[in-house]
Write a protein that holds these residues in place. Structure first.
Motif, PDB file in Angstrom:
ATOM      1  N   VAL A  12      58.087  64.275  81.058  1.00 29.75           N
ATOM      2  CA  VAL A  12      57.764  65.583  80.466  1.00 29.75           C
ATOM      3  C   VAL A  12      57.850  65.497  78.941  1.00 29.75           C
ATOM      4  N   ARG A  13      58.902  64.855  78.439  1.00 25.88           N
ATOM      5  CA  ARG A  13      59.064  64.738  76.983  1.00 25.88           C
ATOM      6  C   ARG A  13      57.921  63.929  76.368  1.00 25.88           C
ATOM      7  N   ARG A  14      57.495  62.891  77.065  1.00 27.75           N
ATOM      8  CA  ARG A  14      56.410  62.059  76.534  1.00 27.75           C
ATOM      9  C   ARG A  14      55.095  62.833  76.495  1.00 27.75           C
ATOM     10  N   HIS A  15      54.830  63.586  77.556  1.00 28.55           N
ATOM     11  CA  HIS A  15      53.619  64.415  77.555  1.00 28.55           C
ATOM     12  C   HIS A  15      53.706  65.484  76.464  1.00 28.55           C
ATOM     13  N   ALA A  16      54.878  66.051  76.256  1.00 24.93           N
ATOM     14  CA  ALA A  16      55.041  67.062  75.215  1.00 24.93           C
ATOM     15  C   ALA A  16      54.807  66.463  73.829  1.00 24.93           C
ATOM     16  N   ALA A  17      55.269  65.218  73.640  1.00 23.43           N
ATOM     17  CA  ALA A  17      55.065  64.555  72.344  1.00 23.43           C
ATOM     18  C   ALA A  17      53.585  64.354  72.050  1.00 23.43           C
ATOM     19  N   SER A  69      56.178  45.077  56.594  1.00 19.94           N
ATOM     20  CA  SER A  69      55.112  44.172  56.167  1.00 19.94           C
ATOM     21  C   SER A  69      55.691  42.839  55.717  1.00 19.94           C
ATOM     22  N   GLU A  70      55.020  41.757  56.071  1.00 19.23           N
ATOM     23  CA  GLU A  70      55.436  40.433  55.605  1.00 19.23           C
ATOM     24  C   GLU A  70      54.995  40.189  54.164  1.00 19.23           C
ATOM     25  N   ALA A  71      54.079  41.025  53.653  1.00 20.43           N
ATOM     26  CA  ALA A  71      53.602  40.862  52.286  1.00 20.43           C
ATOM     27  C   ALA A  71      54.415  41.738  51.333  1.00 20.43           C
ATOM     28  N   ASP A  72      54.221  43.033  51.392  1.00 23.21           N
ATOM     29  CA  ASP A  72      54.955  43.993  50.562  1.00 23.21           C
ATOM     30  C   ASP A  72      56.094  44.554  51.408  1.00 23.21           C
ATOM     31  N   ARG A  73      57.311  44.087  51.172  1.00 32.16           N
ATOM     32  CA  ARG A  73      58.445  44.438  52.034  1.00 32.16           C
ATOM     33  C   ARG A  73      58.817  45.910  51.931  1.00 32.16           C
ATOM     34  N   ARG A  74      58.258  46.626  50.950  1.00 28.70           N
ATOM     35  CA  ARG A  74      58.514  48.070  50.847  1.00 28.70           C
ATOM     36  C   ARG A  74      57.644  48.856  51.822  1.00 28.70           C
ATOM     37  N   ARG A  75      56.687  48.197  52.416  1.00 31.43           N
ATOM     38  CA  ARG A  75      55.687  48.843  53.260  1.00 31.43           C
ATOM     39  C   ARG A  75      56.002  48.537  54.726  1.00 31.43           C
ATOM     40  N   ASN A  76      55.711  49.485  55.613  1.00 32.37           N
ATOM     41  CA  ASN A  76      55.847  49.185  57.034  1.00 32.37           C
ATOM     42  C   ASN A  76      54.632  49.682  57.791  1.00 32.37           C
ATOM     43  N   TYR A  77      54.447  49.099  58.957  1.00 29.16           N
ATOM     44  CA  TYR A  77      53.316  49.445  59.813  1.00 29.16           C
ATOM     45  C   TYR A  77      53.803  50.082  61.097  1.00 29.16           C
ATOM     46  N   VAL A  78      53.106  51.121  61.499  1.00 32.31           N
ATOM     47  CA  VAL A  78      53.410  51.813  62.756  1.00 32.31           C
ATOM     48  C   VAL A  78      52.598  51.147  63.860  1.00 32.31           C
ATOM     49  N   GLN A  79      53.262  50.895  65.005  1.00 35.71           N
ATOM     50  CA  GLN A  79      52.614  50.253  66.137  1.00 35.71           C
ATOM     51  C   GLN A  79      52.898  51.038  67.404  1.00 35.71           C
ATOM     52  N   LEU A  80      51.939  51.027  68.328  1.00 35.07           N
ATOM     53  CA  LEU A  80      52.228  51.548  69.658  1.00 35.07           C
ATOM     54  C   LEU A  80      53.185  50.608  70.363  1.00 35.07           C
ATOM     55  N   VAL A  81      54.173  51.146  71.039  1.00 28.94           N
ATOM     56  CA  VAL A  81      55.075  50.323  71.848  1.00 28.94           C
ATOM     57  C   VAL A  81      54.287  49.817  73.059  1.00 28.94           C
ATOM     58  N   PRO A  82      54.258  48.497  73.286  1.00 29.26           N
ATOM     59  CA  PRO A  82      53.485  47.969  74.417  1.00 29.26           C
ATOM     60  C   PRO A  82      53.846  48.654  75.736  1.00 29.26           C
ATOM     61  N   GLY A  83      52.829  49.129  76.442  1.00 31.87           N
ATOM     62  CA  GLY A  83      53.036  49.749  77.747  1.00 31.87           C
ATOM     63  C   GLY A  83      53.430  51.209  77.714  1.00 31.87           C
ATOM     64  N   ALA A  84      53.667  51.759  76.510  1.00 30.95           N
ATOM     65  CA  ALA A  84      54.155  53.140  76.426  1.00 30.95           C
ATOM     66  C   ALA A  84      53.147  54.145  76.952  1.00 30.95           C
ATOM     67  N   LEU A  85      51.872  53.812  76.843  1.00 28.31           N
ATOM     68  CA  LEU A  85      50.830  54.766  77.241  1.00 28.31           C
ATOM     69  C   LEU A  85      49.865  54.159  78.253  1.00 28.31           C
ATOM     70  N   ASP A  86      50.358  53.292  79.090  1.00 26.01           N
ATOM     71  CA  ASP A  86      49.482  52.672  80.082  1.00 26.01           C
ATOM     72  C   ASP A  86      48.710  53.734  80.866  1.00 26.01           C
ATOM     73  N   GLY A  87      47.393  53.581  80.864  1.00 26.77           N
ATOM     74  CA  GLY A  87      46.551  54.509  81.615  1.00 26.77           C
ATOM     75  C   GLY A  87      46.231  55.799  80.898  1.00 26.77           C
ATOM     76  N   LEU A  88      46.784  56.011  79.678  1.00 20.59           N
ATOM     77  CA  LEU A  88      46.568  57.278  78.985  1.00 20.59           C
ATOM     78  C   LEU A  88      45.697  57.166  77.741  1.00 20.59           C
TER      79      LEU A  88
END
Length: 224
Positions: A12-17, A69-88
């Motif tokens: 339910v929380r995941r669908h709400a998010a 980031s491996e280049a500019d350490r002040r920067r970060n990248y957002v990623q989907l967690v593997p499998g978090a949205l399987d089928g969605l």
């Protein structure tokens, strides 16, 4: 009937998010590749504080994570967690002439990504670098051989000599993503295995690339 309802609250929380247009659009973007918070703000046309709020909601429910980031350490990248949205995630398809994988040296990740792509899709693929090395890294060749991937022993190429009309560009290296002037369609923030230099690091990079290729390949088709 004996039904296990133990995970229903988490579901339910995941669908709400996801029940917010901005957050759902973020997830659609991240289903293709990684993006920095500022890039997400630009895509959404939203202020940074609102993007931070939405990312906080998605992070709390385990849908997205961050990688520095491996280049500019002040920067970060957002990623989907593997499998978090399987089928969605959406399954719309896009026609492209070719996929071009780009990293800095065109000696490891970009070649491995192209080799994996050729096994998964009818869309042609090649690779290039922003600062090409003299040769493909020997451990990359060994990993490809062990996994029975077709990775020809060719000379690394500069991205300006490779890109053409209709290409879909995927950067697989933070440094290339941050310095390349050519528009990049998708970014995959894959750790560089070369500093470690051992088979385990290259295997990890190959696994990361393979997961991403499997997710993207069904969504791209050759131009008819």
């Amino acid at each position: 009937m004996n039904i296990d309802w133990s995970d229903v609250e988490a579901r339910v929380r995941r669908h709400a998010a996801l029940a917010d247009p901005a957050r759902l659009r973020m997830v659609d973007v991240l289903a293709l590749g990684d993006a920095s918070p500022s890039e997400l703000a630009e895509i959404l046309g939203a202020p940074s504080n609102l993007v931070a709020h939405h990312l906080g909601v998605l992070e709390r429910e385990g849908i997205v994570g961050r990688k520095r980031s491996e280049a500019d350490r002040r920067r970060n990248y957002v990623q989907l967690v593997p499998g978090a949205l399987d089928g969605l995630t959406p399954r719309d398809q896009r026609e492209v002439a070719r996929v071009v994988f780009v990293c800095t040296r065109n000696s490891a990740r970009s070649h491995l990504a192209a080799a994996l792509w050729r096994c998964a899709s009818a869309v042609p693929a090649t690779s290039a670098g922003t600062h090409p090395a003299d040769a493909i890294h020997p451990v990359a060749l060994d990993v490809a051989r062990r996994h029975r991937l077709d990775l020809p022993r060719v000379a690394p190429q500069h991205v300006s000599d490779v890109l053409g009309d209709g290409d879909l560009v995927i950067s697989v290296c933070d440094r290339a993503h941050e310095e390349l002037a050519t528009p990049i369609d998708i970014h995959w923030s894959v750790p560089d295995p070369v500093p470690a230099g051992d088979a385990a690091a290259f295997d990890d990079a190959l696994d990361d690339l393979a997961r991403r290729v499997r997710a993207l390949a069904p969504r791209l088709t050759p131009i008819r």
